[in-house]
Design a protein around this motif. Structure first.
Motif, mmCIF file in Angstrom:
data_model
loop_
_atom_site.group_PDB
_atom_site.id
_atom_site.type_symbol
_atom_site.label_atom_id
_atom_site.label_comp_id
_atom_site.label_asym_id
_atom_site.label_seq_id
_atom_site.Cartn_x
_atom_site.Cartn_y
_atom_site.Cartn_z
ATOM 1 N N VAL A 85 -12.569 -15.668 59.899
ATOM 2 C CA VAL A 85 -12.678 -15.117 61.250
ATOM 3 C C VAL A 85 -11.342 -15.318 61.950
ATOM 4 C CG1 VAL A 85 -13.842 -15.329 63.485
ATOM 5 C CG2 VAL A 85 -15.148 -15.617 61.376
ATOM 6 N N LEU A 86 -10.827 -14.269 62.571
ATOM 7 C CA LEU A 86 -9.642 -14.398 63.405
ATOM 8 C C LEU A 86 -10.096 -14.734 64.818
ATOM 9 C CD1 LEU A 86 -7.596 -11.265 62.270
ATOM 10 C CD2 LEU A 86 -7.254 -13.639 61.586
ATOM 11 N N LEU A 87 -9.455 -15.721 65.418
ATOM 12 C CA LEU A 87 -9.791 -16.147 66.780
ATOM 13 C C LEU A 87 -8.617 -15.850 67.697
ATOM 14 C CD1 LEU A 87 -11.363 -19.603 65.884
ATOM 15 C CD2 LEU A 87 -12.561 -17.452 66.338
ATOM 16 N N PHE A 88 -8.919 -15.316 68.877
ATOM 17 C CA PHE A 88 -7.884 -14.918 69.828
ATOM 18 C C PHE A 88 -8.134 -15.542 71.190
ATOM 19 C CE2 PHE A 88 -8.255 -11.440 66.804
ATOM 20 C CZ PHE A 88 -6.949 -11.072 66.558
ATOM 21 N N ASP A 89 -7.044 -15.946 71.844
ATOM 22 C CA ASP A 89 -7.148 -16.240 73.272
ATOM 23 C C ASP A 89 -6.961 -14.908 73.993
ATOM 24 O OD1 ASP A 89 -4.391 -15.678 73.237
ATOM 25 O OD2 ASP A 89 -3.806 -17.743 73.607
ATOM 26 N N ARG A 90 -7.064 -14.909 75.304
ATOM 27 C CA ARG A 90 -7.011 -13.648 76.056
ATOM 28 C C ARG A 90 -5.700 -12.891 75.825
ATOM 29 N NH1 ARG A 90 -9.027 -10.436 79.776
ATOM 30 N NH2 ARG A 90 -7.788 -9.647 81.493
ATOM 31 N N ALA A 91 -4.581 -13.569 75.915
ATOM 32 C CA ALA A 91 -3.283 -12.901 75.726
ATOM 33 C C ALA A 91 -3.140 -12.368 74.305
ATOM 34 C CB ALA A 91 -2.145 -13.866 76.056
ATOM 35 N N GLY A 92 -3.568 -13.138 73.323
ATOM 36 C CA GLY A 92 -3.499 -12.694 71.930
ATOM 37 C C GLY A 92 -4.367 -11.485 71.675
ATOM 38 N N TRP A 93 -5.564 -11.468 72.266
ATOM 39 C CA TRP A 93 -6.470 -10.328 72.089
ATOM 40 C C TRP A 93 -5.882 -9.069 72.710
ATOM 41 C CZ3 TRP A 93 -9.888 -8.607 69.011
ATOM 42 C CH2 TRP A 93 -10.757 -7.580 69.380
ATOM 43 N N LEU A 94 -5.336 -9.194 73.917
ATOM 44 C CA LEU A 94 -4.733 -8.034 74.570
ATOM 45 C C LEU A 94 -3.536 -7.522 73.775
ATOM 46 C CD1 LEU A 94 -5.011 -9.109 78.317
ATOM 47 C CD2 LEU A 94 -6.446 -7.468 77.065
ATOM 48 N N GLY A 95 -2.758 -8.436 73.210
ATOM 49 C CA GLY A 95 -1.631 -8.037 72.365
ATOM 50 C C GLY A 95 -2.091 -7.352 71.092
ATOM 51 N N PHE A 96 -3.157 -7.862 70.487
ATOM 52 C CA PHE A 96 -3.715 -7.242 69.291
ATOM 53 C C PHE A 96 -4.205 -5.823 69.593
ATOM 54 C CE2 PHE A 96 -7.435 -6.303 66.622
ATOM 55 C CZ PHE A 96 -6.840 -6.327 65.370
ATOM 56 N N LEU A 97 -4.919 -5.660 70.694
ATOM 57 C CA LEU A 97 -5.398 -4.333 71.076
ATOM 58 C C LEU A 97 -4.241 -3.371 71.317
ATOM 59 C CD1 LEU A 97 -8.360 -5.149 73.506
ATOM 60 C CD2 LEU A 97 -8.475 -4.408 71.111
ATOM 61 N N ALA A 98 -3.216 -3.833 72.012
ATOM 62 C CA ALA A 98 -2.051 -2.980 72.280
ATOM 63 C C ALA A 98 -1.371 -2.583 70.977
ATOM 64 C CB ALA A 98 -1.074 -3.697 73.210
ATOM 65 N N GLY A 99 -1.197 -3.540 70.057
ATOM 66 C CA GLY A 99 -0.583 -3.237 68.764
ATOM 67 C C GLY A 99 -1.401 -2.256 67.954
ATOM 68 N N THR A 100 -2.715 -2.388 68.014
ATOM 69 C CA THR A 100 -3.600 -1.472 67.306
ATOM 70 C C THR A 100 -3.467 -0.064 67.864
ATOM 71 O OG1 THR A 100 -5.153 -3.261 66.837
ATOM 72 C CG2 THR A 100 -6.000 -1.024 66.693
ATOM 73 N N LYS A 101 -3.476 0.051 69.175
ATOM 74 C CA LYS A 101 -3.353 1.369 69.812
ATOM 75 C C LYS A 101 -2.008 2.012 69.543
ATOM 76 C CE LYS A 101 -6.626 0.367 73.467
ATOM 77 N NZ LYS A 101 -6.831 0.093 74.892
ATOM 78 N N ASN A 102 -0.959 1.182 69.389
ATOM 79 C CA ASN A 102 0.393 1.703 69.154
ATOM 80 C C ASN A 102 0.695 1.935 67.682
ATOM 81 O OD1 ASN A 102 1.106 1.727 71.872
ATOM 82 N ND2 ASN A 102 1.680 -0.430 71.817
ATOM 83 N N GLY A 103 -0.276 1.674 66.804
ATOM 84 C CA GLY A 103 -0.070 1.918 65.381
ATOM 85 C C GLY A 103 0.662 0.816 64.645
ATOM 86 N N GLN A 104 0.823 -0.335 65.277
ATOM 87 C CA GLN A 104 1.558 -1.438 64.672
ATOM 88 C C GLN A 104 0.944 -1.901 63.356
ATOM 89 O OE1 GLN A 104 2.036 -4.701 67.369
ATOM 90 N NE2 GLN A 104 2.897 -6.056 65.841
ATOM 91 N N PHE A 105 -0.339 -1.745 63.178
ATOM 92 C CA PHE A 105 -1.032 -2.253 62.001
ATOM 93 C C PHE A 105 -1.451 -1.146 61.025
ATOM 94 C CE2 PHE A 105 -2.108 -4.985 65.673
ATOM 95 C CZ PHE A 105 -1.279 -6.053 65.333
ATOM 96 N N ASP A 106 -1.010 0.085 61.271
ATOM 97 C CA ASP A 106 -1.350 1.192 60.392
ATOM 98 C C ASP A 106 -0.745 0.958 59.006
ATOM 99 O OD1 ASP A 106 -2.578 2.328 62.545
ATOM 100 O OD2 ASP A 106 -1.170 3.986 62.769
ATOM 101 N N LEU A 107 -1.485 1.302 57.979
ATOM 102 C CA LEU A 107 -1.011 1.135 56.608
ATOM 103 C C LEU A 107 -0.231 2.349 56.113
ATOM 104 C CD1 LEU A 107 -4.180 -0.505 55.056
ATOM 105 C CD2 LEU A 107 -2.085 -1.614 55.821
ATOM 106 N N ASP A 108 -0.302 3.443 56.816
ATOM 107 C CA ASP A 108 0.376 4.672 56.396
ATOM 108 C C ASP A 108 1.848 4.619 56.667
ATOM 109 O OD1 ASP A 108 -2.120 5.556 55.726
ATOM 110 O OD2 ASP A 108 -2.412 6.651 57.584
#
Length: 77
Positions: free
Chosen positions: A54-77
């Motif tokens: 399980v990945l655990l996030f504090d508030r700032a980490g979660w918001l950063g993760f969401l922003a990175g996801t929306k910006n394609g930071q974690f895309d495999l393509d």
């Protein structure tokens, strides 16, 4: 990833209300669970392995993760 180090977090995960996105397909899905207002506020896990890591996030980490996801930071393509 933060390791689960105390019984409070373990208890929170045991009682967590896990949910999967309505946009999820049949595989490659994750589930999230809000954990409250303490230091660890969100948890993320692989829906195919609910007993696994399980990945655990504090508030700032979660918001950063969401922003990175929306910006394609974690895309495999």
């Amino acid at each position: 990833m933060n390791e689960i180090r105390n019984s409070t977090t373990s208890g929170q995960l045991a009682r967590a209300a896990w949910r999967k996105s309505t946009r999820s397909q049949t595989s490659n899905c994750v589930e999230v669970a809000p954990l409250g207002t303490g230091a660890t506020t969100m948890a993320l896990r692989d829906s195919k392995d609910p007993g696994g890591p399980v990945l655990l996030f504090d508030r700032a980490g979660w918001l950063g993760f969401l922003a990175g996801t929306k910006n394609g930071q974690f895309d495999l393509d």
